[in-house]
Design a protein around this motif. Structure first.
Motif, mmCIF file in Angstrom:
data_model
loop_
_atom_site.group_PDB
_atom_site.id
_atom_site.type_symbol
_atom_site.label_atom_id
_atom_site.label_comp_id
_atom_site.label_asym_id
_atom_site.label_seq_id
_atom_site.Cartn_x
_atom_site.Cartn_y
_atom_site.Cartn_z
ATOM 1 N N TRP A 100 19.930 62.529 30.903
ATOM 2 C CA TRP A 100 20.716 62.198 29.712
ATOM 3 C C TRP A 100 21.587 60.988 30.035
ATOM 4 C CZ3 TRP A 100 20.929 64.900 24.954
ATOM 5 C CH2 TRP A 100 20.081 65.998 24.885
ATOM 6 N N ILE A 101 21.569 60.008 29.150
ATOM 7 C CA ILE A 101 22.304 58.777 29.402
ATOM 8 C C ILE A 101 23.455 58.618 28.410
ATOM 9 C CG2 ILE A 101 20.859 57.290 27.934
ATOM 10 C CD1 ILE A 101 21.174 55.148 30.195
ATOM 11 N N CYS A 102 24.599 58.182 28.932
ATOM 12 C CA CYS A 102 25.711 57.837 28.061
ATOM 13 C C CYS A 102 25.380 56.510 27.397
ATOM 14 C CB CYS A 102 27.010 57.716 28.863
ATOM 15 S SG CYS A 102 28.413 57.151 27.880
ATOM 16 N N GLU A 103 25.301 56.495 26.094
ATOM 17 C CA GLU A 103 24.887 55.291 25.380
ATOM 18 C C GLU A 103 25.964 54.213 25.361
ATOM 19 O OE1 GLU A 103 23.612 56.696 21.558
ATOM 20 O OE2 GLU A 103 21.698 57.416 22.330
ATOM 21 N N LEU A 104 27.140 54.527 25.863
ATOM 22 C CA LEU A 104 28.215 53.535 25.870
ATOM 23 C C LEU A 104 28.359 52.815 27.207
ATOM 24 C CD1 LEU A 104 30.945 55.499 23.895
ATOM 25 C CD2 LEU A 104 29.311 53.830 23.042
ATOM 26 N N CYS A 105 28.006 53.516 28.337
ATOM 27 C CA CYS A 105 28.288 52.898 29.633
ATOM 28 C C CYS A 105 27.107 52.931 30.598
ATOM 29 C CB CYS A 105 29.490 53.560 30.301
ATOM 30 S SG CYS A 105 29.151 55.202 30.986
ATOM 31 N N GLY A 106 26.016 53.617 30.253
ATOM 32 C CA GLY A 106 24.854 53.641 31.127
ATOM 33 C C GLY A 106 24.878 54.706 32.216
ATOM 34 N N TYR A 107 25.901 55.546 32.279
ATOM 35 C CA TYR A 107 25.913 56.651 33.241
ATOM 36 C C TYR A 107 24.796 57.622 32.890
ATOM 37 C CZ TYR A 107 27.165 61.196 35.215
ATOM 38 O OH TYR A 107 27.131 62.404 35.861
ATOM 39 N N VAL A 108 24.077 58.071 33.913
ATOM 40 C CA VAL A 108 22.965 58.987 33.698
ATOM 41 C C VAL A 108 23.294 60.343 34.295
ATOM 42 C CG1 VAL A 108 20.511 59.424 34.148
ATOM 43 C CG2 VAL A 108 21.304 57.086 33.768
ATOM 44 N N TYR A 109 23.297 61.368 33.458
ATOM 45 C CA TYR A 109 23.516 62.718 33.961
ATOM 46 C C TYR A 109 22.180 63.262 34.452
ATOM 47 C CZ TYR A 109 24.419 67.660 34.365
ATOM 48 O OH TYR A 109 24.514 68.945 34.866
ATOM 49 N N ASP A 110 22.162 63.621 35.725
ATOM 50 C CA ASP A 110 20.978 64.231 36.332
ATOM 51 C C ASP A 110 21.330 65.670 36.656
ATOM 52 O OD1 ASP A 110 18.854 63.334 39.182
ATOM 53 O OD2 ASP A 110 18.848 65.059 37.844
ATOM 54 N N PRO A 111 20.667 66.620 36.040
ATOM 55 C CA PRO A 111 20.998 68.026 36.299
ATOM 56 C C PRO A 111 20.911 68.372 37.788
ATOM 57 C CG PRO A 111 19.513 67.859 34.442
ATOM 58 C CD PRO A 111 19.615 66.488 35.023
ATOM 59 N N ALA A 112 20.044 67.709 38.521
ATOM 60 C CA ALA A 112 19.908 68.015 39.944
ATOM 61 C C ALA A 112 21.219 67.732 40.692
ATOM 62 C CB ALA A 112 18.771 67.200 40.557
#
Lengths: 262, 60
Positions: B7-19
């Motif tokens: 899942w990516i934050c559409e404002l800053c490009g941070y990607v949440y990786d469940p792992a």
């Protein structure tokens, strides 16, 4: 994890806006009727942004060739376009509300400069140009320049100023200015994200990252009383959290630092 | 093997990786994005969960 340069290039294109079409008519008309203390705080903030954005737009130039990767260089170019847009907005505000003289932007900058706290001038008129010059001359690495520009100046100092402006204008006063600051703040979010991407690509090492925490603490006070203690605390907490989230500092160390400064 | 949902934050490009989760944000490794509390915010820019969208790794 942070997205790659292709994502940021597409994001920058999607978020583009025009600083000349924001309607500031109502803002200009209501400016002089604001409470003097409030007008004073807003003056410091708006003048600070006028000078800061003019400097960041100019000093980002050497980052493009330093990037080496063409995709990264393209994102720096897109960011530079944003910074020029931001400066255009605050230059308009300076002319309409801060009493800056009409005519050439240079005269307006000299006028506005006198309204800016000296610590803020030092960050944007000495430290940033020195770092950009060192980068251009091969005496500094890109990661060092990005650390100052993206993580400290944008991620801490300008973020604090944006929060303060939005808090001051939360009651609907100066709607055009508020909308402009919202758009600037939206741009700065991806600038900071891209800065983190650059840091990861170059593996900065733990010593320089810990310096980032200390630098953030030192820089947050550059606005003086125009930025509240509550906003400073919130911005510094976000600064620590973003460094930890990307693995640049261990979470335990981040928690310990939060505890000491909380 | 199931594909990891990024899942990516559409404002800053941070990607949440469940792992990885977001330990500093009290989100343990292994937690699906859908199960993260609604008051969680992006660790990079403070955006809300609503500002995130699913992404496949190739597009990042």
């Amino acid at each position: 994890m942070i997205a790659g340069p292709r994502y940021f290039a597409a994001l920058a294109a999607r978020l583009r806006w025009d600083a000349d079409t924001l309607d500031l008519t109502a803002d200009a008309e209501s400016w002089s009727a604001l409470d003097p203390a409030r007008r004073s705080r807003l003056t410091v903030l708006l003048a600070g942004f006028c000078i800061a954005e003019s400097r960041v737009a100019d000093e980002l130039a050497p980052f493009e060739p330093a990037a080496k990767d063409p995709a990264m260089a393209a994102v720096f170019a897109a960011q530079r376009a944003d910074e020029r847009r931001h400066y255009r907005l605050f230059d308009r505000i300076a002319a309409l509300m801060l009493g800056a003289p009409p005519g050439d932007p240079g005269s307006r900058r000299r006028f506005v400069r006198a309204l800016v706290p000296p610590p803020l001038l030092d960050l944007f008129e000495r430290r940033l140009p020195e770092t950009a010059s060192a980068l251009s001359g091969g005496r500094a690495e890109l990661v060092d320049a990005v650390a100052l520009y993206h993580l400290i100046l944008e991620g801490v100092v300008l973020s604090a100023g944006q929060h303060a402006l939005l808090a001051e204008l939360g009651d609907g006063a100066l709607p055009g200015v508020r909308r402009g600051v919202e758009l600037v703040e939206r741009d700065e979010r991806w600038h900071v994200g891209f800065g983190l991407r650059c840091m990861l690509a170059r593996d900065p090492g733990s010593a320089s990252v810990l310096t980032l925490l200390e630098e953030g603490q030192a820089a947050i006070g550059a606005w003086g009383p125009a930025v509240s203690a509550e906003i400073r605390s919130r911005v510094l907490a976000q600064h620590r959290r973003r460094l930890a989230a990307i693995g640049l500092i261990p979470e335990a160390r981040a928690h310990a630092t939060v505890g000491r400064s909380g | 093997m199931a594909e990891t949902q990024l899942w990516i934050c559409e404002l800053c490009g941070y990607v949440y990786d469940p792992a990885e989760g977001d330990p500093d944000g009290d989100v343990k490794a292994g937690m699906k994005f859908e199960d993260i509390p609604d008051d969680w915010t992006c660790p990079v820019c403070g955006a809300n969960k609503d500002d995130f969208s699913q992404q496949d790794e190739a597009s990042l």
